[in-house]
Design an enzyme around this catalytic site. Sequence first.
Site, PDB file in Angstrom:
ATOM      1  N   HIS A 100       0.808  -1.214   0.000  1.00 17.36           N
ATOM      2  CA  HIS A 100       0.000   0.000   0.000  1.00 17.36           C
ATOM      3  C   HIS A 100       0.843   1.267   0.000  1.00 17.36           C
ATOM      4  O   HIS A 100       0.355   2.330  -0.386  1.00 17.36           O
ATOM      5  CB  HIS A 100      -0.949   0.020   1.206  1.00 17.36           C
ATOM      6  CG  HIS A 100      -2.128  -0.870   1.010  1.00 17.36           C
ATOM      7  ND1 HIS A 100      -2.088  -2.213   1.290  1.00 17.36           N
ATOM      8  CD2 HIS A 100      -3.370  -0.627   0.524  1.00 17.36           C
ATOM      9  CE1 HIS A 100      -3.262  -2.750   1.001  1.00 17.36           C
ATOM     10  NE2 HIS A 100      -4.058  -1.815   0.529  1.00 17.36           N
ATOM     11  N   GLY A 101       2.062   1.192   0.454  1.00 15.63           N
ATOM     12  CA  GLY A 101       2.874   2.406   0.439  1.00 15.63           C
ATOM     13  C   GLY A 101       4.170   2.247   1.188  1.00 15.63           C
ATOM     14  O   GLY A 101       4.327   1.332   2.000  1.00 15.63           O
TER      15      GLY A 101
END
Lengths: 397, 463
Positions: free
Chosen positions: B320-321
Amino acid sequence: MSEDDHTHRRLAMKTLAVGLLAAAAAILCARLVLRQLVHDMRTQDRFSQLVDHLPDICAARDPVIAIGSSLTSRGFTPSVFDDRLATLGIHATTFNAGADGVTPDVMLQLTRRLRECFANANNTPRAILIEFTPHMATRAMVRSGIEGPQNAMRLWRLLDVDSFIHVARRSSQDAGHELALLFLGGESPAAAHTIIQDALFPDPPAPVERSPTDRVGQLRQTPEYIATLARFQAMEEGTPHSWDLARRGEIESPAQTPREEEIWREVRRTDTARLQQRRGRLVKYFDLIDLDFEPALIDDLIATIREAQAITPHTYVVIYPRNPGWSMPSPTGTRNLLAVLARIEHETGAPTLNLVASTDFTPDDFADAVHVEDAWTSGKLSGIVARWVGAAQTAIH
Amino acid sequence: VLFNTTLFAGFFLAFFVVYEFVARSRGRLWCLLFGSLIFYGAWDVRFVPLLVGTALLDFYIARAIQDEPLRAQKRRLLAISITANLGVLAFFKYANFALASAYGLAHVLGVTPAMVPTLDVILPAGISFYTFQSMSYTIDVYRGEFAARDHPLEVLTAVSFFPHLVAGPIIRASTLLPQFERIKPLPWESVRRGFLLVATGLLLKGIADLLADPVNLAFSAGHHDRIDAWTGVLAFAGQIYCDFAGYTDMAIGIALLIGFAIPPNFNLPYLARSPIDFWRRWHISLSSWLRDYLYIGLGGNRRHRYRNLMLTMLLGGLWHGARWTFVAWGAYHGLLLVLWHVCGTRWPYLATVHIVSRALGCIVTFYLIVIGWVLFRADTLSQTLDILRDMHQPSGTAIAAEQWRALLVVIAALVLGHAISALQRPAFDKTPLRWMFWPAVVVLFATGIVLASAGRVFLYFVF
């Protein structure tokens, strides 16, 4: 052609027809709702009313137009400016064309419209003052999109084919938004969004409440302050941005007596919690201190100055003072600002009055972190600008 | 180009006319490919070669895998594909994170370099989605699940397919490629559903944008009142659901309008009865991808089940990041899954379907998911702890009416978000209210237009 292709075509025709019909019906419904929600916001906008009055301004005798943002609308008093110029033997009718949140792209379209308007009126202004508000041209401001909805509606009002091409070259997203406004009759969904959001989640009360025993707390209890506050709220809720041609955009103080004025100033100025809150917002959303400029907006500013120079050679750039207590730029910010000023000088040659570090102003002259309140300082800022413009005009003549 | 903009509407109309009326069969594929590349190039044309390069590399490696008789060689080729895909992802997405983490570690060890080293790289839109999609093609060919394509056109089109290109859902090659073999018209019912999904997606996006204010307030610096903290965190739960579900609804709807079926990505996730159930309902395309290509690859349930689960969720979090909070969020969900599996094994009666336990399961799961969202949204771990403390501290002052109102609005938005998603279910179509379909589409679409905030970016664009 195969049976599948026939089926495909029939289905596609049906999809297209139904899709276009549904979209048209939805746009119509949305227009009706937006008109109810946003129309007042647009028509009461000071900028919008200014555009309505452009023919009157262009027909005035020896007009001077001060174009800019809220720093102009609140910090520049035409009557003081006219009086100071008159003492130098220059007679003019000055108009405050500043409006909250105006960015250089909007200023550019306004100046284009002014050029057309002066050409139609066969008149030439005595001078045009272009305010450069550094924090209204930063990348952070663009990213935050705070001023986006209002300015999109303003742009839409001023847009013609050439301007649309200019906007589209700079940002396809902005051009798309302008097209959306075209379908929606100029009422911005983004503005509706802001109105609905504000209604659903109103701003929380100020985090720090004043103690009723301290000086400001006591002043807030006085009948004079309560009366002034009531007038101020009525002004805000009524038509706060009305463009009154007779007053030429001057700002009215809600205080009516010297005592009221004194209390009003003290309470407003010393509300540190409010100042901190406002400054924090400006730093976060407008990059108030470091001023990392958005190149496209600087290009638009330079185009605005050139456009104004095409109307009159007496075009001046003014950078209003910063509140020494709250909004002075950092070394990086100063460096960035000076670089932009050097570019303006190089590309336009327009005289520039840079009051950012002016020692003539103290924090007491400011209503908040960034706005000089000219009404509180007996027109100090307008006087300084008038002297400078007067000297420049006398020098030319 | 965002789906909720006039620009996309114009693009799609032009694309649709060309696609449906000019092209035929293979021509339609070319049309799809060019349309998709224009769509992606409108964001930043410099990254189009990266997208094309990724797909072409996997196309050629898949063919080589298929032609290669030796298992070991096949494995080597697959390793090249995975390394290349993950390498691109690592460079663009995680290089600065790795450098900053190394700097932090050096600082802890007493070595203080002059400044945090950073690389001046832009994260290409949708890179996390299209690398996974592209990788799934070579993995599926390696596993023998389907044959490698002879022509790069189909693979390129599948990877760059514009409805799902920049923010998912992650569509495996095995879903799209068979549909590309012979593009058949979908029945009118599917097209009708496509319109409904676009309209509801637009409305969900509008609701998500409306919730931004309380979220930003709760996740800003400083301490907050308990009710404000809860309002902000619940608003984020609503915002992320409405935003992402709205985007994927639009993606699925647009795909249906041009004749392609994409499986759903959400199934009323906040009604999940356990964290296990939640991951069957939330971002289904990612969770099933991780299950099939990572979890099973690591050994699945056969050996080291809980280790595999933890690793899968950790990497899912990191997907996700590039932030430690995402890693922590993945670890948190990994722990929840392990805990639920352990409890389910030891006390199977807990999984009873009694209505009370179902309701209790929903409430407990929702609470745990919401706590997880704090980790997901906060910028740092210390901010996470601050917000969790704010949420659970006793309220010092009386709660103002505005605060209650904001909380109720947020809860209503959460319920509305799920109600709108429930409306999309085919069962609704069989009710006596069927005649309301088109008026409802128009009203939903109009409301979406009114609530749209001038193309505010979708949250999942940053992943």
